[in-house]
Design a protein around this motif. Structure first.
Motif, PDB file in Angstrom:
ATOM      1  N   ALA A 128      45.080  54.806  49.030  1.00 40.81           N
ATOM      2  CA  ALA A 128      46.053  54.163  49.921  1.00 40.81           C
ATOM      3  C   ALA A 128      47.376  53.867  49.225  1.00 40.81           C
ATOM      4  O   ALA A 128      48.280  53.285  49.836  1.00 40.81           O
ATOM      5  N   GLY A 129      47.505  54.251  47.942  1.00 42.25           N
ATOM      6  CA  GLY A 129      48.773  54.092  47.254  1.00 42.25           C
ATOM      7  C   GLY A 129      48.848  52.940  46.267  1.00 42.25           C
ATOM      8  O   GLY A 129      49.900  52.689  45.674  1.00 42.25           O
ATOM      9  N   TYR A 130      47.741  52.220  46.069  1.00 41.78           N
ATOM     10  CA  TYR A 130      47.730  51.119  45.103  1.00 41.78           C
ATOM     11  C   TYR A 130      47.705  51.684  43.684  1.00 41.78           C
ATOM     12  O   TYR A 130      47.085  52.714  43.422  1.00 41.78           O
ATOM     13  N   ASP A 131      48.355  50.970  42.771  1.00 40.59           N
ATOM     14  CA  ASP A 131      48.294  51.339  41.362  1.00 40.59           C
ATOM     15  C   ASP A 131      46.851  51.201  40.872  1.00 40.59           C
ATOM     16  O   ASP A 131      46.183  50.195  41.141  1.00 40.59           O
ATOM     17  N   LYS A 132      46.360  52.188  40.138  1.00 38.69           N
ATOM     18  CA  LYS A 132      44.955  52.183  39.738  1.00 38.69           C
ATOM     19  C   LYS A 132      44.643  51.050  38.761  1.00 38.69           C
ATOM     20  O   LYS A 132      43.582  50.424  38.852  1.00 38.69           O
ATOM     21  N   LYS A 133      45.577  50.758  37.833  1.00 33.21           N
ATOM     22  CA  LYS A 133      45.340  49.664  36.892  1.00 33.21           C
ATOM     23  C   LYS A 133      45.201  48.338  37.634  1.00 33.21           C
ATOM     24  O   LYS A 133      44.325  47.524  37.326  1.00 33.21           O
ATOM     25  N   TYR A 134      46.083  48.143  38.624  1.00 37.50           N
ATOM     26  CA  TYR A 134      46.007  46.917  39.433  1.00 37.50           C
ATOM     27  C   TYR A 134      44.687  46.857  40.199  1.00 37.50           C
ATOM     28  O   TYR A 134      44.035  45.807  40.269  1.00 37.50           O
ATOM     29  N   SER A 135      44.271  47.971  40.778  1.00 37.17           N
ATOM     30  CA  SER A 135      43.020  48.020  41.548  1.00 37.17           C
ATOM     31  C   SER A 135      41.825  47.673  40.663  1.00 37.17           C
ATOM     32  O   SER A 135      40.940  46.902  41.061  1.00 37.17           O
ATOM     33  N   MET A 136      41.810  48.244  39.463  1.00 33.86           N
ATOM     34  CA  MET A 136      40.707  47.957  38.552  1.00 33.86           C
ATOM     35  C   MET A 136      40.724  46.493  38.113  1.00 33.86           C
ATOM     36  O   MET A 136      39.675  45.838  38.017  1.00 33.86           O
ATOM     37  N   GLY A 137      41.921  45.985  37.850  1.00 33.21           N
ATOM     38  CA  GLY A 137      42.043  44.580  37.448  1.00 33.21           C
ATOM     39  C   GLY A 137      41.590  43.625  38.534  1.00 33.21           C
ATOM     40  O   GLY A 137      40.928  42.615  38.252  1.00 33.21           O
ATOM     41  N   LEU A 138      41.915  43.940  39.783  1.00 33.36           N
ATOM     42  CA  LEU A 138      41.508  43.088  40.900  1.00 33.36           C
ATOM     43  C   LEU A 138      39.998  43.078  41.060  1.00 33.36           C
ATOM     44  O   LEU A 138      39.383  42.011  41.240  1.00 33.36           O
ATOM     45  N   VAL A 139      39.365  44.237  40.980  1.00 34.50           N
ATOM     46  CA  VAL A 139      37.910  44.318  41.128  1.00 34.50           C
ATOM     47  C   VAL A 139      37.211  43.578  39.990  1.00 34.50           C
ATOM     48  O   VAL A 139      36.257  42.814  40.217  1.00 34.50           O
ATOM     49  N   ALA A 140      37.687  43.800  38.761  1.00 30.07           N
ATOM     50  CA  ALA A 140      37.075  43.123  37.611  1.00 30.07           C
ATOM     51  C   ALA A 140      37.204  41.612  37.739  1.00 30.07           C
ATOM     52  O   ALA A 140      36.259  40.864  37.440  1.00 30.07           O
TER      53      ALA A 140
END
Length: 420
Positions: A128-140
């Motif tokens: 959906a266009g989210y930065d992957k580092k941000y996505s991983m950080g949010l999940v963690a």
């Protein structure tokens, strides 16, 4: 001198990446040998320590969380929440946090929460266009809610060591868990507006009810488990295996997404995880025997008293201690190593034992995303296929959120104690 040798040996073994349970056991046995303690009773104490009805809740919640992750329950929860808020600005971030909160209310484990939700949400957010580092950080980061929102494996251990009611400890974790979840949602929405992260196409209102109804079995699961505990119908241990039975019935007979092969895999992983936790508990009990023999808790409490620390200074020092320990040890080990030493001081400074439990667990959450040994970092790295260093870069902005919530929990004890 013996205490210094034991602590030094423990950290040397840990730095050499010897499993923490083995490190604890070896260093403690060496210490007991040096003080001429009868080693014949060590094995007996290890078995006696894990022979606890309360601790039997741990394999139950581990097993239930794994069944949820592979049996369709977590998948349909995500679909339902996504249909309602996935189209808003930063909606997928909100979906991630909300689903982690619901999953946390069943599994009691941070790594299980991060793995179950991250496997679905990280690819979806990146697409959906989210930065992957941000996505991983949010999940963690959101995955750490698994050890704060009840049921919580660390709170079960805390109750076992401190002889406090597990039900009261669970109640104490609800409001702080909601506050941390809300803080993560607010931050996620702010980031989405600042970076222009959009959402998925809006689902028509009439089409939202089908995934919602399909997810109802997962949505009512926390109600059944926690409701059963708080009304006194079941104990936390009984609730854990009630969760297993419920998750199995829904996964096999309602969603029909759990095969025999998957069940065997889940059973194997559950046994491995439980064995690891119980081995750490048994080894930590040997360390506890050494510390008690050497009167380390009493000496440390006397040192704090002689130093004139007030409770606020003590809580600051302890939080820094937990932060450092969280860089190298998992929550199970930290609780079992430090709590027997800290309990006398907590009583002397008139700090509520249940309030301190929540302070401790919020610190443990920060440890779950702190390198080099933060478990959630490795879980998210594994499911995303990225290096751990990339996940670390993603979680750094979330440290401030955890510190702010930790300060709120420390300053306002009633946030933890109101529901107890």
């Amino acid at each position: 001198m013996e205490t210094i040798i034991v602590i030094g040996l423990l950290f040397i073994l840990a730095l050499l990446r010897v499993p923490i349970a083995i490190s604890l056991a070896v260093s403690s046995i060496v210490g007991l040998y040096l003080v001429d303690f009868s080693l014949d009773t060590v094995i007996q104490r290890m078995f006696t320590g894990v022979n606890s009805t309360t601790l039997m809740a741990i394999p139950g919640f581990v097993f239930a969380g794994l069944i949820m992750a592979q049996g369709g329950i977590s998948k349909y929860l995500i679909e339902a929440i996504r249909s309602w808020v996935g189209h808003t600005r930063g909606g997928l971030s909100v979906v991630t946090v909300l689903t982690c909160m619901i999953f946390a209310a069943i599994s009691g484990s941070s790594p299980a929460t991060a793995a179950a939700i991250g496997a679905i949400m990280i690819p979806m957010m990146v697409k959906a266009g989210y930065d992957k580092k941000y996505s991983m950080g949010l999940v963690a980061s959101a995955g750490t809610l698994g050890i704060l929102i009840p049921p919580s494996i660390p709170l079960i251990l805390y109750g076992s060591v401190s002889e406090q009611s597990t039900g009261k400890l669970f109640s104490a974790g609800i409001l702080p868990g909601l506050v941390l979840g809300l803080a993560l949602i607010i931050y996620a929405v702010i980031v989405a507006h600042r970076k222009g992260y959009g959402g998925l196409p809006k689902v028509p209102l009439k089409d939202r009810w089908r995934p919602t109804i399909k997810s109802i079995w997962g949505l009512i699961m926390p109600v059944i488990i926690l409701g059963g505990i708080y009304t006194g119908i079941v104990t936390p241990t009984e609730a854990a295996f009630l969760a297993v039975l419920y998750a199995l019935i829904i996964s096999v007979f309602v969603y029909r997404e759990l095969s025999l092969f998957q069940f065997r895999s889940i059973l194997t992983e559950s046994i491995n995880t439980t064995a690891m936790i119980f081995l750490i508990i048994a080894a930590a009990l040997v360390l506890g025997t050494f510390l008690t023999t050497e009167q380390v808790p009493q000496d440390f409490a006397q040192w704090v008293s002689d130093s004139g620390f007030n409770k606020w200074t003590f809580l600051l020092i302890v939080s820094l201690l937990f932060f450092v320990l969280g860089m190298f040890l998992e929550p199970t080990a930290i609780i079992l190593i430090t709590l027997p030493i800290l309990l006398p001081i907590i009583g002397a400074l008139e700090i509520d034992v249940i309030h301190f439990a929540i302070i401790m667990v919020v610190n443990m959450e920060l440890g779950m995303i702190t390198p080099p040994v933060g478990l959630n970092l490795f879980v998210v790295s594994g499911i995303s296929g990225e290096k751990v260093e990339e996940v670390i870069r993603g979680v750094v902005p979330f440290f401030a959120i955890f510190i702010i919530v930790l300060v709120i929990v420390i300053i306002f004890p009633q946030l933890s104690l109101y529901l107890t």
